[in-house]
Write a protein that holds these residues in place. Structure first.
Motif, PDB file in Angstrom:
ATOM      1  N   ASP A 132       0.778  -1.184  -0.200  1.00  0.00           N
ATOM      2  CA  ASP A 132       0.026  -0.072   0.063  1.00  0.00           C
ATOM      3  C   ASP A 132       0.774   1.213   0.185  1.00  0.00           C
ATOM      4  N   TYR A 152     -13.924  -0.285   3.523  1.00  0.00           N
ATOM      5  CA  TYR A 152     -12.662  -0.351   4.142  1.00  0.00           C
ATOM      6  C   TYR A 152     -11.752  -1.334   3.336  1.00  0.00           C
ATOM      7  N   THR A 191      -7.828   0.217   6.882  1.00  0.00           N
ATOM      8  CA  THR A 191      -8.201   1.748   6.332  1.00  0.00           C
ATOM      9  C   THR A 191      -9.663   1.809   6.308  1.00  0.00           C
ATOM     10  N   ILE A 213     -12.559   4.250   4.626  1.00  0.00           N
ATOM     11  CA  ILE A 213     -12.565   5.580   3.567  1.00  0.00           C
ATOM     12  C   ILE A 213     -14.069   5.930   3.821  1.00  0.00           C
ATOM     13  N   GLU A 254     -10.185   9.605   5.257  1.00  0.00           N
ATOM     14  CA  GLU A 254      -9.371   8.230   5.459  1.00  0.00           C
ATOM     15  C   GLU A 254      -8.738   8.060   6.660  1.00  0.00           C
ATOM     16  N   GLU A 255      -9.316   6.906   7.413  1.00  0.00           N
ATOM     17  CA  GLU A 255      -8.618   6.569   8.658  1.00  0.00           C
ATOM     18  C   GLU A 255      -7.740   5.200   8.379  1.00  0.00           C
ATOM     19  N   ARG A 256      -6.572   5.250   9.345  1.00  0.00           N
ATOM     20  CA  ARG A 256      -5.816   3.984   9.210  1.00  0.00           C
ATOM     21  C   ARG A 256      -5.879   3.720  10.888  1.00  0.00           C
ATOM     22  N   ARG A 304      -4.201   5.435  15.482  1.00  0.00           N
ATOM     23  CA  ARG A 304      -5.055   5.833  14.695  1.00  0.00           C
ATOM     24  C   ARG A 304      -4.804   6.803  13.915  1.00  0.00           C
ATOM     25  N   SER A 362      -5.933   9.826  10.780  1.00  0.00           N
ATOM     26  CA  SER A 362      -7.122  10.135   9.888  1.00  0.00           C
ATOM     27  C   SER A 362      -6.664  11.565   9.262  1.00  0.00           C
TER      28      SER A 362
END
Lengths: 174, 174
Positions: A122, B117, B126, B128, B137-139, B150, B152
């Protein structure tokens, strides 16, 4: 993106905003910095010297080196934070998505650190460095070529102690 | 880790420390929060209602739903920040590493949001979400089962505007 492309894209001037969460005390530290990243040529004397110190023949090994310099402050202008470091990355010849780091603090007296990287599918770059009693893991990714995010965590013998976050915006010359 | 395992692991009480970088002004905002995450049973009335609103038959569809509640403050105890939200995730039947979200703000009047996701091979989740003029977008990833990070980012029509970072520590009952 491969590791060479990733580092080439990092070259330039960046404005970096950083916050550090102390995972033990709950304290927060914040800082801002101007960061300059320069890709070193394969004939750069610093690069050659660092490779020699690590028994790496830079003339035949695929690698990329960058010099990172920063000039900033921590905690609302109170504490100056300046410095520079060299990072040299050597992809594994059989799997260039992973490889090793030859880190240095610029003074030729590096502590014994072992480092490696993993370039994710990614396009997230993970750098892992370890020395006695210390483990650090950093993740870098670009949202767009002129904006990237960076997280890092520090683990000591008593567990994870710090987590930090940088947002980095490229200074675009007009 | 698959998405179901990931969400099951999120169940419990967390202490969350959050910093938000304003990418336009350079301002920093910080907050702390107690967060409770509860996995909803497939017979939970809220889950069933949300699925019905989205034309999803919860009795035959593989999915997982969680309720996230938070109680915290922003900017050094000055502003209270409390609320809750429901998140329902439906893996793609042909590729469960990706799927869609049925988000809700808990009041039954959700704005038109589309969400999806991606569960990465490195166990980074992730999320979205997109609505008119807004992209988020969050991870999320676990360092250990009791500590997760986390990030974003929020993008509006004028570009990326906010980047935030949370470190979340599980409250372990003694």
């Amino acid at each position: 993106m491969d590791i060479i492309e990733f580092f080439k894209l990092s070259a330039g001037e960046w404005f970096s905003q950083r916050t550090v969460h102390n995972l033990v005390s709950g304290d927060l530290q914040a800082g801002k910095s101007e960061v300059n990243v320069e890709v070193l040529g394969k004939t750069d004397p610093i690069l050659i010297k660092l490779c020699e110190q690590n028994q790496v023949d830079s003339s035949v090994t695929e690698l990329i080196g960058i010099k990172i310099s920063w000039n900033g402050t921590i905690n609302k202008e109170k504490v100056k934070d300046t410095g520079s470091t060299i990072l040299i990355v050597i992809p594994n010849s059989d799997d260039p998505k992973q490889g090793k780091l030859l880190p240095d603090r610029g003074d030729g007296n590096s502590p014994k650190i072992s480092g490696r990287y993993i370039m994710g599918s990614d396009d997230v770059l993970t750098l892992i460095t370890e020395s006695e009693g210390l483990y650090a893991e950093e993740r870098f990714w670009y949202l767009i070529p002129n904006l990237r995010l960076r997280t890092s965590v520090i683990k000591k013998s008593n567990g994870f102690t710090l987590a930090s976050f940088c947002s980095e915006i490229r200074r675009v010359k007009s």
